[in-house]
Structures are given as C-alpha cells and as structure tokens.
Design a protein around this motif. Structure first.
Motif, short mmCIF file in Angstrom:
data_model
loop_
_atom_site.label_atom_id
_atom_site.label_comp_id
_atom_site.label_asym_id
_atom_site.label_seq_id
_atom_site.Cartn_x
_atom_site.Cartn_y
_atom_site.Cartn_z
N GLY A 40 0.84 -1.29 0.16
CA GLY A 40 0.15 0.15 0.06
C GLY A 40 0.84 1.29 0.02
N LYS A 41 2.06 1.15 0.55
CA LYS A 41 2.93 2.28 0.42
C LYS A 41 2.60 3.56 1.43
N VAL A 42 1.61 3.01 2.29
CA VAL A 42 1.49 4.00 3.34
C VAL A 42 2.54 3.62 4.41
N MET A 43 3.42 4.47 4.56
CA MET A 43 4.61 4.07 5.71
C MET A 43 4.29 3.72 7.12
N GLN A 58 1.70 2.01 8.01
CA GLN A 58 1.14 0.52 7.71
C GLN A 58 2.40 -0.29 7.08
N VAL A 59 3.13 0.05 6.59
CA VAL A 59 4.31 -0.52 6.26
C VAL A 59 5.21 -1.18 7.28
N HIS A 60 5.28 -0.01 8.41
CA HIS A 60 6.13 -0.36 9.43
C HIS A 60 5.37 -1.32 10.52
N ASN A 61 4.25 -1.17 10.38
CA ASN A 61 3.22 -2.06 11.21
C ASN A 61 3.48 -3.29 10.77
N ALA A 62 3.42 -3.46 9.51
CA ALA A 62 3.58 -5.04 8.81
C ALA A 62 5.02 -5.46 9.11
N LEU A 63 6.00 -4.85 9.06
CA LEU A 63 7.24 -5.29 9.34
C LEU A 63 7.43 -5.81 10.79
N THR A 64 6.81 -5.08 11.77
CA THR A 64 6.77 -5.70 13.04
C THR A 64 6.24 -6.57 13.33
N ARG A 65 5.08 -7.20 12.35
CA ARG A 65 4.37 -8.38 12.67
C ARG A 65 4.99 -9.32 11.88
N LEU A 66 6.02 -9.42 11.27
CA LEU A 66 6.49 -10.53 10.44
C LEU A 66 7.04 -11.77 11.21
N PRO A 67 7.69 -11.39 12.70
CA PRO A 67 8.20 -12.63 13.39
C PRO A 67 6.80 -13.39 13.66
N ALA A 68 5.58 -12.74 14.22
CA ALA A 68 4.65 -13.59 14.51
C ALA A 68 3.72 -14.39 13.25
N LEU A 69 4.16 -13.88 12.24
CA LEU A 69 3.68 -14.35 10.78
C LEU A 69 4.35 -15.45 10.55
N LEU A 85 7.40 -7.30 -0.10
CA LEU A 85 8.37 -6.69 0.60
C LEU A 85 9.49 -6.09 -0.14
N ARG A 86 9.82 -6.89 -1.29
CA ARG A 86 10.88 -6.48 -2.15
C ARG A 86 10.58 -5.02 -2.89
N ASN A 87 9.32 -4.96 -3.34
CA ASN A 87 8.97 -3.66 -3.78
C ASN A 87 8.62 -2.61 -2.85
N ALA A 88 8.38 -2.97 -1.68
CA ALA A 88 8.30 -2.06 -0.60
C ALA A 88 9.76 -1.30 -0.24
N MET A 89 10.61 -2.28 -0.04
CA MET A 89 12.09 -1.92 0.46
C MET A 89 12.56 -0.73 -0.47
N GLU A 92 11.40 2.14 -1.46
CA GLU A 92 11.17 3.34 -0.90
C GLU A 92 11.48 3.31 0.83
N PHE A 93 12.18 2.31 1.22
CA PHE A 93 12.35 2.12 2.61
C PHE A 93 13.38 3.49 2.92
N ASP A 94 13.19 3.87 4.22
CA ASP A 94 14.18 4.80 4.72
C ASP A 94 15.36 3.78 5.79
N ALA A 95 15.93 4.70 6.44
CA ALA A 95 17.01 3.93 7.38
C ALA A 95 16.22 3.41 8.43
N GLU A 96 15.26 4.07 8.95
CA GLU A 96 14.42 3.44 10.17
C GLU A 96 13.57 2.21 9.76
N ASP A 97 13.14 2.18 8.37
CA ASP A 97 12.49 0.81 8.05
C ASP A 97 13.61 -0.04 7.88
N TYR A 98 14.61 -0.03 7.45
CA TYR A 98 15.66 -0.97 7.28
C TYR A 98 15.98 -1.68 8.42
#
Length: 788
Positions: free
Chosen positions: A54-57, A59-70, A86-90, A92-98
């Motif tokens: 969705g490229k809403v940052m 929401q993207v950040h929330n999805a990244l934090t939920r990866l271990p549970a998934l 995830l590849r497409n979203a990366m 547009e990632f900034d340092a915090e997202d990485y």
C-alpha cells in the motif's frame, strides 16, 4: 499599564494567523481515506502483503513489526506470501524501516521459525544485499546482527562461498575504512565456524595486514578479533603470525589501540601456555606500569580477571609486589572512577593473593575504600562486601571487617545502606564465629547499630523492611533476655505504628522470634499479648493483622500448639462485625480445619462448617465471593489425623506429619530444659542450705522454685518419642493461658488491677493439669514484689 505588545501570548503567531492556517488545511480526498481501510475478512498473510504494497509508511512499519509472528505461525509459507510485496516496498524504505526489518529478521532467526535451508534462501540473500549496498552505519550494524545470527547456522559451502566472498570484497586496501571495518567484524565471527585450512588460506594474511592499517579504528577492530582468530587457527599460527602483530599493537602510537591490544592479551591468557605465556606475562608486567589515564582505566577495569589468571605465573615476591603496588595506586588514585574499579575488583584480587596476605597488604587498602568520600565507591564496596567476607572466612572477617561493616551500615547514602542491608542475613552468619564470647560481643555491637540505623531511616520504608527482616537472624546468637527485652518489643512497636510493608515484616519476625524464645513464661506472655491486642483488638486493622500473624504462626508452630493458643481467636474473626476482617479471615478456614483433631474438636469443626456456610451468603458481596472460593478447599481439607489429605501425595503427607512431630518435640524440649534448670537450681539451693544455711533472698528463690516445679510441665509432661507417636487426647498446653484468653471474650481488660493480674499470670508457672494455679494475690508479699 505596561506594554502588552512586547510579548506574544500565542507563541508562534497571532490568533488570526492560526485561524488562517487552519482554513488552509485541505481535507483528505476519498481516495486518500480509502488507503487506510482494509477488508476485515483478509487473513493475516493477505493483510500483511496488502499493507506492504500500500506504500503508506505507517502501515508498512506495522507490517514489518508483525513479521516474526507471521513466520512463527506459517513458517516458509509466510515468506513466500509476502516476499514480492516486501521487495517492492524496500525500494522506498528509509533507514528506520531497514533497521525495523533487520530487527524482525533477527527475531525470526533467534526463534528458529525457519529451517537452515529456508534461512539460506529466504533471509541470507537480503542480508548480504543490504551489507553490500548500504553506507549508513546504523543500518549496517543492524544487518550485521542478522548475519552474525545466521553464520553459526550455515553450512561450510555457504560460509566459504557467499559470506566469505562478501567479507573479502570489503577488505581490499582501496575500500573505505568503513568497508575494512566490516571485513574485520565478519572475519572475527567467521573464524570459529569455517574450516581452519579455509581460514588460513583465504583470510589470515589479509587480517594480519589490517593489523597495521593506516586507520586506527581498523586496528582497534582487529585487536577485538584476534582472540577468536587465535583460537580458531591454533597455537602454532598464533605464535608465528598473531603474537608479533599483537606485540606491535601493544606499542601503537594511539592509546586506544594499545588499550584494545592489552584487553586482547588478557582474554588470550587462558589459551596461551609454555614459553609463549611466559613471554606474554613479561609484556603484561611492563604494560601495567603505564600511568596515562586511558591505560589506567583499562588496567582498573581488567585488573580482577587479569590477576586471577596470572597468579600461577608469579615466580617470586617481586611479581606479587608489582601487582600489589598497581592495585594500591588504584585504591589511592585521585580519580574516583579508578577507585570504583578497584572496589569492584577487590574480591578477585583477594581471592588471587590469598587470605594470608590480606592483613599485611590489602586490609589498609580495603578499609580506605570502605571510607571513601565518593558515594559510588562505597556502593561498590557494599555490593561486594559479602564476597570478601566469604573469602576471608568467619574468624578473619570478624577480626578485620566488623568495624567497616558498622560504618557501611550507618552510611549517610541510602544506596550504600540498601546494598549492605540486602545481604544482611549472610553477613550476620559470617560474623557468627564458633567462639561464643567473640560471637556475642560482635552481635551485641551489630544489633544496636542496626536499631540506631533504623531510627534514622525516616521515610525509607524499604530499608526499614530489610532491617526488620534481619531481626530473626539474631535469635540464635542472643540471650533469652535479649530476645524478650529487645527484639520482641521492637516487633510489637513496628506492628502497631509502621506502614503496611514494615508491619508485615515485623509480624513475620515476631512469629519467628516467638518460635525460638527459650523461656516458657516469656513465650506465654508474648502469645497472650498477640491474642489480646490483635485477635481481640479494638481496631479492625489489628484483627486483620492477626490473620497475617496466624499464617506465620501456622508455619512456625505445631498444629497442636496453634490449636491450643491461637485457633479460638481466629475462629471468632469469621463472625467479626467488620466485613474486611471476615473477608481476610475466610482464607484461613482450610488451614484451621487441618489444625483441629477429631474427635476432641468435633464441636469446633461443626461450628467452623456452619460459619463457612453462613459466609457464602454474607450480606457483604465481597465476603461472600471470597467465601465461595474457599468453601471447596474447606470441604476437601482433612483434620490432623492418620488419614491423608487428598490434596497431598503419600510422601508429602509423611513429610508434613514428620515436620509437625518435630515441632512438637522442640516445643516440649523447651519446657523440659527449663524444668531441668529449675530442678538443678533447687538442688544447688538445698545443698547450700545444708552446708551454710540460706539468707532471706535465697529462701525466697527456693520457695519460688518449689512452686514452679509443683505446678508441673507448662507444655507437656512427656516428650514425643517418635514422629508417629499418638498424642494425648487431653489438651496439655497452657490451660492457664486459655483461661486468660477466655476472660477476654467480653472485650479487652480496662481495669488496672486486671492488667496487673494478666501480666503476673503470664509469668506464673502454667500447667496443663486440672489443678488450679495460685493467683498473684495469693502469693506472699515478697513474691509479688519480686515479680513486680
């Protein structure tokens, strides 16, 4: 009036400007709002993929934090489902997202949510790619953490091909300093996991070359890796390649490099041996003579581990003196950080040098640290004080450190007091030497010091709790008079006047002290006071506290003793007029049922059953709720008998019965011991009378002794012989004490005469027999005076 325009009350602008700014804010379009809506019927995997694409940052950040549970729930399937998004979203990632993604991957690897093959194909490629292309130091550190978690799990082919290629590409001379640092860190982690031959052929030469890199940070980083490299390559290569580089690093022009090299040497000591170790030991002796601040801080931090390892290398007293002088310079340094490091390492120094050298070499330095003007130094001393006592042993600890302990206990800094008091139980035990005179003398100084400290603690209730918890430690080392005249009054004072945590600690201490009182008359006086002031107290808080006292008393005394002295007042609390008292007393019902003995207490059991049923329908809903929770436990509880409680196994039941029989035996032994002392006293007086005659005071003592002996045993006429021995059916505990308790049924005594009588009765000999005990008023005047 003053100038009102000189100051803007709106801060950044006028109200009109703020209003214009609000008007200029454009409302979000329908399309923008729809981006934040998701279908509630999506699965977790579908939702995560949608949020990533969705490229809403947010929401993207929330999805990244939920990866271990998934990954935990779905394993490899989770990666296959979200990898493309995830590849497409990366892109547009900034340092915090990485960094967030790296942290999630680290959690996945640590929790073993994927197999080794899955890790190699799912996470390792992304990790290597990030380390190749990223130049942000924080991002690189995060992904290095992922790589370091992966390296121990990878096979040799992956280590020698993918990861080794990345490291070697970063270690070229023409690469940036940050790239060469990355090579150093990867090599240090790879060394223990690749084949020694592979490491020797592909990495060792480049690693040794970087020990002389032009950038001092690279040299420091290589110093940190030489320990793992040496252990991976073996002693021979260490002697040939590593040690020459390490010796040069010890003489580096940069202080930080020399410090890092010295730390590497200390870490390597357990690996080196033979002539190489002797050579390194000589280097260490030279290095610790340095005087610059950074080097001294390093020596102070590593001094404890260092001297523990090099003690076996000492050849003569000169070696001892070199290290002792270095430590002495640390303890007397002007820098409080160095003195704090000296205090921290003192237990290790003492352990290495040995207790025989303490008096001559270390005692002065340690007492100096105990009285250091810096609070942090004294805190460090207090934290390690118990360890020093244990190394010295009881006799030396009492001789050398009692005064230092008293100073630390009375320290003006609360943190120092907290640290020294937290180990008070073990400290007192270390001062309890075999010599009775020395032990009583020492504890006679410690107890007043603790009481004086407690009086000055003010509102520091946590420290006061520690002091109250320490009081029972003095039971076995105090005389009966000290127990009764010092410890017991203090407990009663805190129970009646302190805050709740101190009340609880004082109640626990009082019950334990009561258990160890060695004079029956004193014990009876205390237990009668407990029942009178708390079980039948005017204040509801006193009666609530009696419930807590009963919980402790049930642990420290036998069921028989509890039944005879405390059970009746506890049952009365079940029909107390105050709901909070009834609610607090309800949980005692199962324990009280286990205390009674059938068939003697059948009426009491019937009464308790009726009260339990009545409480379930109590007018107070909180009381009835607690009672309903307790009634099931009450029904299954079994009165004390040979029948086993269903809640206990056969072994637990046998252990419980044996422990209770042991308590009964100990309680009876107190009486038997006191009776033996009385008989011996009478025999001595009679023998003296036959020889020389008795004066008036001795005649009075003889008369009192006869009276006490005629009154019979105050607990039991005979000692239980075996844990399974049948106990008498007739109550043989203090019948007089029960009469005194029953006299309080109509409320506390208010008459001065009754108070006096109660106090005197508590000191009179108490019998379990049906014969009456002479009242205080029936005694001759001289006897009443002696008891007054």
């Amino acid at each position: 009036m003053g100038d009102t325009t000189s100051e803007d009350p709106w801060g950044d602008g006028s109200p009109d400007d703020a209003l214009d700014e609000v008007k200029n804010v454009k409302a979000k379009t329908v399309d923008e709002v729809e981006k934040f809506f998701v279908d509630e019927n999506l699965t977790d995997l579908q939702l995560c993929a949608k949020l990533l694409s969705g490229k809403v940052m947010v929401q993207v950040h929330n999805a990244l934090t939920r990866l271990p549970a998934l990954y935990r729930a779905n394993g490899r399937q989770a990666h296959d489902h979200v990898a493309s998004a995830l590849r497409n979203a990366m892109e547009e990632f900034d340092a915090e997202d990485y960094i967030t993604l790296a942290d999630s991957y680290t959690d996945i690897v640590q929790a073993n949510h994927l197999s080794m093959d899955d890790l190699k194909h799912c996470i390792l490629p992304t990790t290597l790619e990030m380390l190749r292309k990223s130049n942000d130091a924080e991002v690189v550190d995060s992904w290095l953490g992922v790589l370091f978690e992966l390296i121990p799990l990878m096979d040799q082919n992956t280590l020698g091909r993918d990861i080794a290629d990345l490291a070697l590409s970063k270690g070229e001379v023409d690469m940036t300093a940050q790239s060469r640092l990355l090579f150093c860190r990867i090599v240090g982690k790879l060394a223990p996991h690749v084949q020694p031959t592979t490491f020797e052929t592909r990495f060792i030469s480049k690693a040794m070359a970087l020990c002389q890199d032009t950038d001092y940070q690279v040299r420091i980083c290589m110093c940190e890796q030489l320990d793992s490299i040496s252990r991976a390559t073996g002693l021979e290569l260490t002697r040939k390649l590593v040690m020459p580089e390490l010796m040069e690093l010890l003489n580096d022009e940069e202080t930080a490099v020399r410090v890092a090299a010295f730390e590497c040497v200390v870490n390597l000591l357990d690996f080196l041996h033979g002539d190489l170790r002797k050579e390194v030991f000589q280097l260490i002796k030279q290095f610790i003579g340095a005087t610059d601040e950074a080097t001294m801080l390093c020596i102070g931090r590593l001094y404890g581990p260092l001297i523990v390892q090099v003690t076996s290398d000492f050849q003569n007293e000169d070696d001892w003196n070199i290290f002792y002088q270095v430590f002495k310079s640390l303890t007397h340094s002007q820098d409080p950080k160095l003195r704090q490091l000296a205090a921290f390492n003192f237990p290790g120094v003492l352990h290495s040098m040995g207790v025989r050298k303490y008096a001559m070499h270390l005692h002065g330095a340690y007492t100096h640290l105990c009285a250091d003007p810096c609070d942090e130094v004294r805190e460090c001393v207090a934290a390690g004080f118990l360890e020093v006592l244990r190394i010295l042993g009881k006799d030396r600890a009492l001789t050398y450190l009692k005064d230092s302990f008293l100073k630390l206990v009375a320290d003006s800094n609360k943190e120092v007091q907290k640290k020294i008091l937290s180990n008070l139980a073990c400290v007192v035990e270390m001062f309890s030497v075999a010599n009775e005179t020395d032990r009583l003398s020492a504890l006679g100084e410690i107890l007043p010091a603790l009481l004086a400290v407690k009086a000055n603690l003010g509102q520091s209730w946590r420290l006061q709790v520690l002091v109250m918890q320490a009081l029972p430690l003095f039971i076995n080392h105090a005389t009966p008079d000290q127990q009764f005249e010092v410890l017991v009054p203090l407990c009663f004072k805190e129970i009646t006047s302190a805050v709740v945590p101190i009340k609880s600690a004082a109640a626990a201490a009082l019950c334990l002290i009561l258990r160890h009182l060695r004079r029956v008359s004193q014990r009876n006086e205390v237990l009668q006071r407990i029942v009178r002031e708390f079980g039948k107290g005017k204040s509801c808080w006193s009666r609530i506290l009696y419930v807590e006292l009963c919980e402790h008393l049930g642990v420290h005394f036998s069921r028989r003793y509890f039944r005879e002295h405390f059970l009746e007042a506890a049952v009365e609390l079940l029909q107390d007029p105050v709901p909070n008292v009834r609610m607090r007393a309800c949980p005692l019902l199962p324990r009280m049922k286990r205390m009674i003995r059938l068939p003697e207490d059948a009426l009491l059991l019937e009464r308790m059953s009726k009260l339990c049923t009545a409480l379930t329908t109590d007018s107070d809903r909180d009381v009835s709720a607690v009672a309903r929770d307790v009634v099931a436990q009450f029904k299954v509880a079994v009165p004390c008998s040979s029948k086993r409680d269903p809640a206990l196994s056969v072994e637990e039941h046998a252990a419980l019965e044996a422990a209770d029989a042991e308590k009964e035996r100990a309680e009876a032994e107190i009486v038997a011991r006191e009776d033996a002392e009385l008989k011996k006293r009478r025999e001595d007086l009679v023998a003296r009378a036959k020889a020389n005659g008795l004066n008036r005071n001795e005649m009075r003592r003889l008369s009192e002794t006869d009276l006490r002996l005629r009154s019979g045993s105050r607990v039991s006429g005979t000692l239980p012989t075996t844990p399974g021995a049948k106990t008498p059916t007739t109550p043989t505990y203090t019948a007089h004490a029960r009469r005194s308790s029953s006299s309080d049924d109509h409320g506390p005594t208010t008459s001065k005469a009754k108070d006096t009588l109660s106090t005197k009765d508590a000191r009179l000999p108490i019998s379990g027999k049906s014969s009456t005990v002479p009242r205080a008023g029936a005694l001759p005047k001289a006897k009443r005076t002696s008891r007054g």
